[in-house]
Design an enzyme around this catalytic site. Structure first.
Site, PDB file in Angstrom:
ATOM      1  N   CYS A  98     -11.132  -0.280   3.219  1.00 18.05           N
ATOM      2  CA  CYS A  98     -10.606  -0.588   4.545  1.00 18.05           C
ATOM      3  C   CYS A  98     -10.085   0.666   5.230  1.00 18.05           C
ATOM      4  O   CYS A  98      -9.355   1.458   4.631  1.00 18.05           O
ATOM      5  CB  CYS A  98      -9.486  -1.620   4.449  1.00 18.05           C
ATOM      6  SG  CYS A  98     -10.102  -3.284   4.161  1.00 18.05           S
ATOM      7  N   ARG A 109       0.824  -1.227   0.000  1.00 11.36           N
ATOM      8  CA  ARG A 109       0.000   0.000   0.000  1.00 11.36           C
ATOM      9  C   ARG A 109       0.853   1.271   0.000  1.00 11.36           C
ATOM     10  O   ARG A 109       0.500   2.274   0.626  1.00 11.36           O
ATOM     11  CB  ARG A 109      -0.941   0.041   1.212  1.00 11.36           C
ATOM     12  CG  ARG A 109      -1.915  -1.110   1.333  1.00 11.36           C
ATOM     13  CD  ARG A 109      -3.027  -1.025   0.287  1.00 11.36           C
ATOM     14  NE  ARG A 109      -4.118  -1.909   0.602  1.00 11.36           N
ATOM     15  CZ  ARG A 109      -4.172  -3.200   0.252  1.00 11.36           C
ATOM     16  NH1 ARG A 109      -3.182  -3.739  -0.431  1.00 11.36           N
ATOM     17  NH2 ARG A 109      -5.219  -3.935   0.560  1.00 11.36           N
TER      18      ARG A 109
HETATM   19  P1  FAD Z   1      -8.432   8.811  -4.023  1.00  8.74           P
HETATM   20  O1  FAD Z   1      -9.260   8.150  -2.997  1.00  8.74           O
HETATM   21  O2  FAD Z   1      -9.065   9.828  -4.891  1.00  8.74           O
HETATM   22  O3  FAD Z   1      -7.140   9.438  -3.324  1.00  8.74           O
HETATM   23  C1  FAD Z   1      -6.368   8.698  -2.402  1.00  8.74           C
HETATM   24  C2  FAD Z   1      -4.972   9.291  -2.358  1.00  8.74           C
HETATM   25  O4  FAD Z   1      -4.369   9.118  -3.637  1.00  8.74           O
HETATM   26  C3  FAD Z   1      -4.957  10.791  -2.091  1.00  8.74           C
HETATM   27  O5  FAD Z   1      -3.806  11.121  -1.345  1.00  8.74           O
HETATM   28  C4  FAD Z   1      -4.848  11.391  -3.455  1.00  8.74           C
HETATM   29  O6  FAD Z   1      -4.278  12.672  -3.429  1.00  8.74           O
HETATM   30  C5  FAD Z   1      -3.942  10.383  -4.120  1.00  8.74           C
HETATM   31  N1  FAD Z   1      -4.078  10.382  -5.573  1.00  8.74           N
HETATM   32  C6  FAD Z   1      -5.206  10.216  -6.296  1.00  8.74           C
HETATM   33  N2  FAD Z   1      -4.933  10.294  -7.615  1.00  8.74           N
HETATM   34  C7  FAD Z   1      -3.602  10.510  -7.717  1.00  8.74           C
HETATM   35  C8  FAD Z   1      -2.703  10.693  -8.812  1.00  8.74           C
HETATM   36  N3  FAD Z   1      -3.129  10.703 -10.087  1.00  8.74           N
HETATM   37  N4  FAD Z   1      -1.403  10.905  -8.532  1.00  8.74           N
HETATM   38  C9  FAD Z   1      -0.932  10.924  -7.257  1.00  8.74           C
HETATM   39  N5  FAD Z   1      -1.735  10.769  -6.183  1.00  8.74           N
HETATM   40  C10 FAD Z   1      -3.056  10.562  -6.420  1.00  8.74           C
HETATM   41  N6  FAD Z   1      -7.611  -0.630  -1.778  1.00  8.74           N
HETATM   42  C11 FAD Z   1      -6.750  -1.658  -1.908  1.00  8.74           C
HETATM   43  O7  FAD Z   1      -5.534  -1.441  -1.937  1.00  8.74           O
HETATM   44  N7  FAD Z   1      -7.195  -2.956  -2.020  1.00  8.74           N
HETATM   45  C12 FAD Z   1      -8.509  -3.257  -2.022  1.00  8.74           C
HETATM   46  O8  FAD Z   1      -8.866  -4.429  -2.127  1.00  8.74           O
HETATM   47  C13 FAD Z   1      -9.448  -2.200  -1.921  1.00  8.74           C
HETATM   48  N8  FAD Z   1     -10.767  -2.448  -1.936  1.00  8.74           N
HETATM   49  C14 FAD Z   1     -11.641  -1.416  -1.861  1.00  8.74           C
HETATM   50  C15 FAD Z   1     -13.008  -1.690  -1.923  1.00  8.74           C
HETATM   51  C16 FAD Z   1     -13.932  -0.658  -1.858  1.00  8.74           C
HETATM   52  C17 FAD Z   1     -15.395  -0.953  -1.950  1.00  8.74           C
HETATM   53  C18 FAD Z   1     -13.482   0.691  -1.738  1.00  8.74           C
HETATM   54  C19 FAD Z   1     -14.453   1.847  -1.694  1.00  8.74           C
HETATM   55  C20 FAD Z   1     -12.127   0.973  -1.664  1.00  8.74           C
HETATM   56  C21 FAD Z   1     -11.189  -0.074  -1.713  1.00  8.74           C
HETATM   57  N9  FAD Z   1      -9.817   0.164  -1.632  1.00  8.74           N
HETATM   58  C22 FAD Z   1      -8.950  -0.870  -1.784  1.00  8.74           C
HETATM   59  C23 FAD Z   1      -9.304   1.514  -1.354  1.00  8.74           C
HETATM   60  C24 FAD Z   1      -9.041   2.386  -2.586  1.00  8.74           C
HETATM   61  O9  FAD Z   1      -9.692   1.901  -3.721  1.00  8.74           O
HETATM   62  C25 FAD Z   1      -7.536   2.498  -2.863  1.00  8.74           C
HETATM   63  O10 FAD Z   1      -6.926   3.127  -1.769  1.00  8.74           O
HETATM   64  C26 FAD Z   1      -7.189   3.307  -4.111  1.00  8.74           C
HETATM   65  O11 FAD Z   1      -5.808   3.275  -4.326  1.00  8.74           O
HETATM   66  C27 FAD Z   1      -7.609   4.762  -4.048  1.00  8.74           C
HETATM   67  O12 FAD Z   1      -7.469   5.322  -5.339  1.00  8.74           O
HETATM   68  P2  FAD Z   1      -8.333   6.562  -5.821  1.00  8.74           P
HETATM   69  O13 FAD Z   1      -8.012   6.823  -7.245  1.00  8.74           O
HETATM   70  O14 FAD Z   1      -9.768   6.363  -5.511  1.00  8.74           O
HETATM   71  O15 FAD Z   1      -7.705   7.706  -4.935  1.00  8.74           O
HETATM   72  N1  EPU Z   2     -11.890 -11.290   9.638  1.00 12.55           N
HETATM   73  C1  EPU Z   2     -12.602 -11.374  10.799  1.00 12.55           C
HETATM   74  N2  EPU Z   2     -13.496 -10.364  11.076  1.00 12.55           N
HETATM   75  C2  EPU Z   2     -13.687  -9.303  10.253  1.00 12.55           C
HETATM   76  C3  EPU Z   2     -12.929  -9.233   9.068  1.00 12.55           C
HETATM   77  C4  EPU Z   2     -12.025 -10.248   8.776  1.00 12.55           C
HETATM   78  O1  EPU Z   2     -12.455 -12.294  11.573  1.00 12.55           O
HETATM   79  O2  EPU Z   2     -14.517  -8.455  10.579  1.00 12.55           O
HETATM   80  C5  EPU Z   2     -10.966 -12.411   9.309  1.00 12.55           C
HETATM   81  C6  EPU Z   2     -11.500 -13.220   8.131  1.00 12.55           C
HETATM   82  O3  EPU Z   2     -12.413 -14.194   8.554  1.00 12.55           O
HETATM   83  C7  EPU Z   2     -10.222 -13.803   7.545  1.00 12.55           C
HETATM   84  C8  EPU Z   2      -9.163 -12.733   7.851  1.00 12.55           C
HETATM   85  O4  EPU Z   2      -9.707 -11.914   8.909  1.00 12.55           O
HETATM   86  O5  EPU Z   2      -9.883 -14.973   8.220  1.00 12.55           O
HETATM   87  C9  EPU Z   2      -8.800 -11.917   6.630  1.00 12.55           C
HETATM   88  O6  EPU Z   2      -9.953 -11.216   6.160  1.00 12.55           O
HETATM   89  P1  EPU Z   2     -10.126 -10.776   4.627  1.00 12.55           P
HETATM   90  O7  EPU Z   2      -9.960 -11.970   3.755  1.00 12.55           O
HETATM   91  O8  EPU Z   2     -11.389 -10.000   4.497  1.00 12.55           O
HETATM   92  O9  EPU Z   2      -8.883  -9.866   4.328  1.00 12.55           O
HETATM   93  P2  EPU Z   2      -8.361  -8.548   5.034  1.00 12.55           P
HETATM   94  O10 EPU Z   2      -6.933  -8.784   5.396  1.00 12.55           O
HETATM   95  O11 EPU Z   2      -9.261  -8.112   6.141  1.00 12.55           O
HETATM   96  C10 EPU Z   2      -7.438  -7.455   2.873  1.00 12.55           C
HETATM   97  C11 EPU Z   2      -7.329  -6.061   2.344  1.00 12.55           C
HETATM   98  C12 EPU Z   2      -8.524  -5.688   1.495  1.00 12.55           C
HETATM   99  C13 EPU Z   2      -8.682  -6.683   0.360  1.00 12.55           C
HETATM  100  C14 EPU Z   2      -8.861  -8.081   0.981  1.00 12.55           C
HETATM  101  C15 EPU Z   2      -8.975  -9.157  -0.076  1.00 12.55           C
HETATM  102  C16 EPU Z   2      -6.065  -4.573   3.821  1.00 12.55           C
HETATM  103  C17 EPU Z   2      -6.154  -3.544   4.884  1.00 12.55           C
HETATM  104  N3  EPU Z   2      -7.237  -5.106   3.433  1.00 12.55           N
HETATM  105  O12 EPU Z   2      -8.472  -7.485   3.840  1.00 12.55           O
HETATM  106  O13 EPU Z   2      -8.255  -4.400   0.942  1.00 12.55           O
HETATM  107  O14 EPU Z   2      -9.808  -6.367  -0.437  1.00 12.55           O
HETATM  108  O15 EPU Z   2      -7.695  -8.365   1.788  1.00 12.55           O
HETATM  109  O16 EPU Z   2      -7.756  -9.332  -0.714  1.00 12.55           O
HETATM  110  O17 EPU Z   2      -4.995  -4.889   3.329  1.00 12.55           O
HETATM  111  C18 EPU Z   2      -8.520  -2.038   1.237  1.00 12.55           C
HETATM  112  O18 EPU Z   2      -7.284  -1.981   1.306  1.00 12.55           O
HETATM  113  O19 EPU Z   2      -9.249  -1.014   1.257  1.00 12.55           O
HETATM  114  C19 EPU Z   2      -9.154  -3.344   1.110  1.00 12.55           C
HETATM  115  C20 EPU Z   2     -10.470  -3.497   1.104  1.00 12.55           C
END
Ligand code: FAD
Ligand code: EPU
Length: 301
Positions: free
Chosen positions: A224, A177
């Site tokens: 998250c 990240r």
């Molecule tokens: P924004 O939210 O618009 O901005 C976030 C940061 O990035 C800010 O500091 C902004 O200034 C900067 N930024 C945006 N665009 C640029 C650019 N062009 N150049 C430089 N900096 C920039 N994240 C994960 O890593 N894994 C996941 O599985 C995941 N699942 C998600 C699921 C859901 C439903 C949601 C809502 C979010 C999830 N996220 C996940 C979080 C999010 O999608 C990531 O953090 C993503 O990288 C944010 O990108 P964004 O374009 O929306 O940035």
């Molecule tokens: N768990 C719990 N309780 C909860 C949530 C999770 O017990 O409320 C347990 C699950 O049962 C599982 C373990 O924790 O055994 C891991 O959970 P999960 O598979 O949901 O993965 P995570 O580590 O919680 C990460 C990323 C997500 C990404 C998923 C799937 C981070 C902070 N989160 O979640 O990324 O989508 O894996 O790959 O790294 C994000 O970064 O915004 C994000 C959504």
């Protein structure tokens, strides 16, 4: 809070459309007051936009924006900076590796991932389901345990008020990240580095990675809240602290997954901040925020 007047649209010196708008509509949480939004389409427009304090907005999928909005300009990559050229670069591509043309930082990631699947190009399918823009996803190296943005990057173009440079991932100190790119350095476009595969194989990997999302809430959320400390699920830690279902105002710690805060409708940034404070005070392990708070808050968050 100031009311939004449609007449607040102007055009800057370099022809950028500038409009005062509520930022909530640009975020997946659906929270955030007004700011001056600069819809930047060219390098010259970007340089002008960076002449005064600014923030760069991507897909708004990791943002909790204050109800008062922000005082800085908010830059939004638009037009050609939100377009893609996925044709293989003749000089840089080989049988084993495709290097694409330029993909704009403003391109929505989900559509790009679907398109790469149809083309049978592998390396980025692990990022399926991340509702970001390419620039934002690169800036924080968004990913899942099945893959991350830096799995598929060849060149990254970065703009700053001092000029624009192109770097390879090897020149950056990237990790979980984290791209190593300083805040407010703008990822304007990238070239992707992909492995030739088949649409079927890529689809199978995407579906597998997508399974991990089945337990994530479907409501308005910025994803998250906290990074996983030392690889342990922050969600599990918050869950073990008994906090699922905790509600402040109209923000809720999701019953489905404790690392997600959702907007039940009409939540405020203050509601979300209060829940973050509750989590921090109740989970025994120090947690690092994954969300971005606009503006930044003093204190441990
Ligand atoms: P924004 O939210 O618009 O901005 C976030 C940061 O990035 C800010 O500091 C902004 O200034 C900067 N930024 C945006 N665009 C640029 C650019 N062009 N150049 C430089 N900096 C920039 N994240 C994960 O890593 N894994 C996941 O599985 C995941 N699942 C998600 C699921 C859901 C439903 C949601 C809502 C979010 C999830 N996220 C996940 C979080 C999010 O999608 C990531 O953090 C993503 O990288 C944010 O990108 P964004 O374009 O929306 O940035
Ligand atoms: N768990 C719990 N309780 C909860 C949530 C999770 O017990 O409320 C347990 C699950 O049962 C599982 C373990 O924790 O055994 C891991 O959970 P999960 O598979 O949901 O993965 P995570 O580590 O919680 C990460 C990323 C997500 C990404 C998923 C799937 C981070 C902070 N989160 O979640 O990324 O989508 O894996 O790959 O790294 C994000 O970064 O915004 C994000 C959504």
């Amino acid at each position: 809070m100031t009311a939004h007047h449609p007449s607040a649209q102007t055009v800057s010196r370099t022809g950028t459309r500038v409009e005062r708008l509520p930022l909530a509509r640009f975020t997946t949480l659906g929270v955030g007051g007004e700011a001056e939004v600069w819809f930047v389409e060219t390098a010259a427009q970007l340089q002008e936009a960076m002449e005064a304090p600014y923030r760069i907005l991507g897909g708004g999928s990791n943002l909790v924006i204050a109800d008062e909005g922000v005082s800085e300009r908010v830059i939004r990559l638009s037009g050609p900076l939100a377009e893609r050229d996925l044709s293989p670069d003749g000089q840089l591509s080989t049988d084993e590796q495709i290097v694409t043309g330029w993909v704009g930082g403003g391109v929505p990631l989900p559509g790009l991932i679907r398109q790469l699947q149809k083309l049978g190009l592998s390396n980025l399918e692990g990022t399926v389901g991340i509702p970001a823009q390419v620039g934002g996803a690169v800036w924080m190296n968004a990913g899942t345990r099945y893959g991350e943005m830096f799995d598929g990057l060849h060149t990254i173009e970065i703009a700053t008020p001092g000029g624009t440079r192109q770097v390879s991932p090897a020149e950056l100190d990237w990790g979980y990240r984290d791209s190593g790119i300083p805040r407010n350095h703008i990822v304007t476009r990238v070239r992707l580095k992909l492995r030739p595969s088949t649409p079927e194989e890529v689809l199978a990997k995407m579906d597998f990675a997508d399974q991990a999302r089945k337990g994530q809430p479907k409501m308005k959320t910025p994803g998250c809240a906290f990074k996983n400390p030392g690889g342990v699920s922050a969600g599990r830690l918050i869950d073990e602290a008994g906090l699922k279902g905790t509600r402040v105002g109209n923000a809720l710690i999701a019953p489905e997954h404790a690392n997600f805060i959702v907007n039940l409708g009409g939540a405020t940034a203050a509601d979300v901040h209060a829940l973050l404070d509750v989590i921090r005070s109740r989970v025994p392990v120090p947690l690092e925020l994954e969300y971005e708070l606009w503006p930044e808050r003093p204190g441990p968050l």
